[in-house]
Design a protein around this motif. Structure first.
Motif, PDB file in Angstrom:
ATOM      1  N   PRO A   1       0.807  -1.215   0.000  1.00  0.00           N
ATOM      2  CA  PRO A   1       0.000   0.000   0.000  1.00  0.00           C
ATOM      3  C   PRO A   1       0.842   1.268   0.000  1.00  0.00           C
ATOM      4  O   PRO A   1       1.960   1.296   0.530  1.00  0.00           O
ATOM      5  N   VAL A   2       0.293   2.291  -0.591  1.00  0.00           N
ATOM      6  CA  VAL A   2       0.918   3.606  -0.616  1.00  0.00           C
ATOM      7  C   VAL A   2       0.209   4.537   0.359  1.00  0.00           C
ATOM      8  O   VAL A   2       0.847   5.234   1.148  1.00  0.00           O
ATOM      9  N   PHE A   3      -1.125   4.525   0.308  1.00  0.00           N
ATOM     10  CA  PHE A   3      -1.948   5.370   1.183  1.00  0.00           C
ATOM     11  C   PHE A   3      -2.933   4.490   1.957  1.00  0.00           C
ATOM     12  O   PHE A   3      -4.148   4.573   1.745  1.00  0.00           O
ATOM     13  N   PRO A   4      -2.446   3.626   2.840  1.00  0.00           N
ATOM     14  CA  PRO A   4      -3.384   2.726   3.519  1.00  0.00           C
ATOM     15  C   PRO A   4      -4.192   3.455   4.593  1.00  0.00           C
ATOM     16  O   PRO A   4      -3.695   4.419   5.179  1.00  0.00           O
ATOM     17  N   PRO A   5      -5.430   3.012   4.844  1.00  0.00           N
ATOM     18  CA  PRO A   5      -6.101   1.893   4.195  1.00  0.00           C
ATOM     19  C   PRO A   5      -6.884   2.277   2.932  1.00  0.00           C
ATOM     20  O   PRO A   5      -7.518   1.413   2.330  1.00  0.00           O
ATOM     21  N   SER A   6      -6.807   3.558   2.527  1.00  0.00           N
ATOM     22  CA  SER A   6      -7.641   4.015   1.416  1.00  0.00           C
ATOM     23  C   SER A   6      -7.398   3.220   0.143  1.00  0.00           C
ATOM     24  O   SER A   6      -8.348   2.787  -0.539  1.00  0.00           O
ATOM     25  N   ASP A   7      -6.118   3.013  -0.226  1.00  0.00           N
ATOM     26  CA  ASP A   7      -5.865   2.324  -1.488  1.00  0.00           C
ATOM     27  C   ASP A   7      -6.167   0.828  -1.394  1.00  0.00           C
ATOM     28  O   ASP A   7      -6.503   0.199  -2.396  1.00  0.00           O
ATOM     29  N   LEU A   8      -6.084   0.252  -0.189  1.00  0.00           N
ATOM     30  CA  LEU A   8      -6.485  -1.138  -0.020  1.00  0.00           C
ATOM     31  C   LEU A   8      -7.993  -1.282  -0.184  1.00  0.00           C
ATOM     32  O   LEU A   8      -8.483  -2.253  -0.781  1.00  0.00           O
ATOM     33  N   GLU A   9      -8.737  -0.328   0.338  1.00  0.00           N
ATOM     34  CA  GLU A   9     -10.192  -0.341   0.151  1.00  0.00           C
ATOM     35  C   GLU A   9     -10.542  -0.193  -1.328  1.00  0.00           C
ATOM     36  O   GLU A   9     -11.447  -0.878  -1.834  1.00  0.00           O
ATOM     37  N   ASP A  10      -9.810   0.669  -2.038  1.00  0.00           N
ATOM     38  CA  ASP A  10     -10.057   0.845  -3.472  1.00  0.00           C
ATOM     39  C   ASP A  10      -9.772  -0.438  -4.242  1.00  0.00           C
ATOM     40  O   ASP A  10     -10.550  -0.843  -5.107  1.00  0.00           O
ATOM     41  N   PHE A  11      -8.662  -1.104  -3.926  1.00  0.00           N
ATOM     42  CA  PHE A  11      -8.311  -2.338  -4.624  1.00  0.00           C
ATOM     43  C   PHE A  11      -9.359  -3.420  -4.351  1.00  0.00           C
ATOM     44  O   PHE A  11      -9.797  -4.132  -5.269  1.00  0.00           O
ATOM     45  N   GLY A  12      -9.749  -3.549  -3.088  1.00  0.00           N
ATOM     46  CA  GLY A  12     -10.747  -4.555  -2.748  1.00  0.00           C
ATOM     47  C   GLY A  12     -12.092  -4.293  -3.389  1.00  0.00           C
ATOM     48  O   GLY A  12     -12.776  -5.216  -3.852  1.00  0.00           O
ATOM     49  N   ARG A  13     -12.481  -3.019  -3.459  1.00  0.00           N
ATOM     50  CA  ARG A  13     -13.782  -2.647  -4.017  1.00  0.00           C
ATOM     51  C   ARG A  13     -13.809  -2.724  -5.531  1.00  0.00           C
ATOM     52  O   ARG A  13     -14.817  -3.142  -6.130  1.00  0.00           O
ATOM     53  N   LEU A  14     -12.703  -2.357  -6.177  1.00  0.00           N
ATOM     54  CA  LEU A  14     -12.694  -2.210  -7.626  1.00  0.00           C
ATOM     55  C   LEU A  14     -12.101  -3.413  -8.364  1.00  0.00           C
ATOM     56  O   LEU A  14     -12.649  -3.833  -9.392  1.00  0.00           O
ATOM     57  N   VAL A  15     -10.991  -3.944  -7.877  1.00  0.00           N
ATOM     58  CA  VAL A  15     -10.242  -4.942  -8.657  1.00  0.00           C
ATOM     59  C   VAL A  15     -10.619  -6.370  -8.298  1.00  0.00           C
ATOM     60  O   VAL A  15     -10.784  -7.218  -9.193  1.00  0.00           O
ATOM     61  N   MET A  16     -10.765  -6.657  -7.027  1.00  0.00           N
ATOM     62  CA  MET A  16     -11.038  -8.041  -6.629  1.00  0.00           C
ATOM     63  C   MET A  16     -12.319  -8.596  -7.270  1.00  0.00           C
ATOM     64  O   MET A  16     -12.335  -9.758  -7.698  1.00  0.00           O
ATOM     65  N   PRO A  17     -13.407  -7.826  -7.377  1.00  0.00           N
ATOM     66  CA  PRO A  17     -14.601  -8.381  -8.037  1.00  0.00           C
ATOM     67  C   PRO A  17     -14.355  -8.767  -9.497  1.00  0.00           C
ATOM     68  O   PRO A  17     -14.911  -9.761  -9.984  1.00  0.00           O
ATOM     69  N   ILE A  18     -13.523  -8.007 -10.208  1.00  0.00           N
ATOM     70  CA  ILE A  18     -13.223  -8.342 -11.608  1.00  0.00           C
ATOM     71  C   ILE A  18     -12.427  -9.637 -11.672  1.00  0.00           C
ATOM     72  O   ILE A  18     -12.714 -10.524 -12.503  1.00  0.00           O
ATOM     73  N   LEU A  19     -11.426  -9.771 -10.811  1.00  0.00           N
ATOM     74  CA  LEU A  19     -10.631 -10.997 -10.801  1.00  0.00           C
ATOM     75  C   LEU A  19     -11.503 -12.197 -10.437  1.00  0.00           C
ATOM     76  O   LEU A  19     -11.313 -13.299 -10.971  1.00  0.00           O
ATOM     77  N   ARG A  20     -12.470 -11.988  -9.563  1.00  0.00           N
ATOM     78  CA  ARG A  20     -13.380 -13.085  -9.216  1.00  0.00           C
ATOM     79  C   ARG A  20     -14.254 -13.449 -10.412  1.00  0.00           C
ATOM     80  O   ARG A  20     -14.474 -14.640 -10.689  1.00  0.00           O
TER      81      ARG A  20
END
Length: 474
Positions: free
Chosen positions: A414-433
């Motif tokens: 992370p660069v700006f945790p937890p904000s960027d972790l929340e963004d990755f979980g919200r935006l990217v993980m659903p696509i990978l799933r």
């Protein structure tokens, strides 16, 4: 609906694993970001900061939260680097192992991996700590095995007269891991602990075994008091891409944290580790190889690139040099910027005992100048690959890296945790799933079952190389 990226073959897509690389310190990766308004990493002493992160990771499908750790710090000319102190570059921090039991109470499936060096205490001490953590987490613990970092600072701090040679540290580590695994796997029979109130019998004496080990660096002739935990042995992680590190990983690790430089070099390291594992009699595909990944993602590519630009604007040559000195013992700002690192070799410098992977990458016929190294490492520090974009673009780039390297997943840095972790979980993980890159359901309750994708696979296994050495009496 997101558009699926094309698969290179008709085979089912590889299931990917994701962790998050963190430290109980001001910031990750030897870069400077904690003052940014999106980051709350400076709150690392507040348990609520970690509880928020752990819940985000569990809710969005991450496998584990990984804590790097160590006693060292960047040094310049034999003293702590002022830049490291002033900017919080790998300086200041607390023991992450004490945070994990708190987070286990707020999660059900998330794994936790914590770093423990092999050279600072006896394996019996470390083994009991990890048995305790495995009990407290219900079998969700992993051990990141390191042979040390910032060895000059550690030698000073612990009163050692000199640094232990690089390859000697790996020889010591091999014995350390072997003995620890004997304690975990062989000290208690599965049914030795009875704990029967009616009879008053706690444990069967014939189910408790003395561990006899006679190595060059470590010895033991005693009984291990900690009862077997759900996994017995924590999942064995290891980070190291030097020749000695690769050989160690191939013989010991279940998960390997590979240095991310370029896809071609990382892919070559992955192939070499798998080859060495096969030579050691292991299934090379059973090892899970992962690399660091810094992600700037937002709802739009424009916003993601704005975040990247804000981060990059915070970095300086002094920050780069501080981190590099802490890792390698080399002060880049004291060198001729127009010459390569070979100038350190020519002067009989410290190359060979610290940060060898981070030195070797800048040697060779195509070696960059010191000026080029500073430019290349600015904003990168010890970070791995970097990708930027909206959700679909980031997912595409992740799949491309997997295809190019044969990695099994990534540790998000992370660069700006937890904000960027929340963004990755919200935006990217659903696509990978959606694309079949994440498992459909929980593989099991332990971290080992989740990592191996095999329900009920909770134990290290009697055939693991660390349990078949000849340094142990029958």
């Amino acid at each position: 609906m997101h558009t699926a990226a094309p698969e290179p073959t008709d085979a089912a897509p590889k299931t990917l694993h994701f962790g998050v690389f963190e430290v109980t310190a001001p910031q990750v990766g030897g870069t400077y970001s904690w003052p940014h308004p999106r980051s709350s990493s400076i709150d690392f002493l507040d348990p609520q900061h970690w509880i928020r992160i752990a819940r985000v990771l569990e809710d969005t499908g991450f496998d584990f939260l990984f804590f790097a750790d160590g006693y060292g710090y960047p040094m310049i000319d034999g003293d702590v680097d002022p830049v490291a102190v002033e900017k919080g570059i790998n300086f200041s921090g607390v023991d992450p192992a004490f945070v994990i039991p708190i987070l286990a109470q707020h999660t059900d499936t998330l794994g936790f991996v914590v770093t423990q060096s092999t050279g600072l205490d006896h394996p019996a001490q470390m083994a009991r700590r990890f048995s305790t953590l495995d009990h407290l987490t219900g079998g969700r613990i992993g051990w990141n095995i390191v042979t040390g970092a910032s060895q000059n600072a550690v030698a000073d701090l612990f009163g050692h007269t000199e640094m232990v040679a690089h390859d000697t540290r790996y020889a010591m580590a091999a014995e350390y891991v072997e003995l620890a695994c004997r304690f975990w796997e062989q000290a208690w029979d599965d049914d030795a602990r009875v704990a029967d109130r009616e009879s008053g019998l706690y444990a069967r004496r014939d189910g408790i075994h003395r561990i006899v080990y006679d190595g060059e660096h470590y010895r033991s002739r005693g009984y291990f008091g900690a009862p077997p935990s759900p996994q017995r042995t924590p999942v064995l992680f290891q980070a190291g891409t030097s020749p000695a590190g690769r050989a160690f990983a191939a013989n010991h690790a279940e998960c390997v944290f590979v240095q991310a430089t370029t896809p071609a070099r990382t892919g070559a390291a992955v192939a070499d580790i798998r080859r060495l594992a096969a030579e050691a009699g292991r299934d090379p595909q059973a090892l899970k190889l992962m690399a660091g990944l810094t992600v700037f993602v937002a709802d739009t590519e424009e916003q993601a690139r704005a975040y990247e630009a804000e981060f990059d604007a915070m970095q300086t040559d002094e920050i780069v040099a501080s981190l590099y000195a802490g890792n390698t013992g080399i002060d880049l700002l004291a060198l001729d910027p127009d010459r390569t690192l070979h100038q350190v070799l020519d002067a009989g410098g410290p190359i060979g005992q610290m940060g060898t992977s981070n030195i070797d990458r800048f040697l060779g016929d195509d070696a960059p100048t010191v000026r080029e190294i500073l430019d290349q490492l600015r904003g990168r520090g010890t970070r791995g690959f970097r990708i930027v974009g909206d959700a679909a673009q980031v997912a595409d780039q992740i799949e491309s890296l997997i295809a190019d390297t044969d990695l099994d997943g990534f540790l998000i840095e992370p660069v700006f945790p937890p904000s960027d972790l929340e963004d990755f979980g919200r935006l990217v993980m659903p696509i990978l799933r959606e694309r079949g890159r994440l498992r459909d359901s929980e593989a099991g309750s332990t971290l080992r079952a989740r990592i191996t994708e095999r329900p009920g696979n909770d134990r290290l296994g009697a055939g693991h190389p660390v349990l078949v050495r000849d340094r142990v009496a029958p």
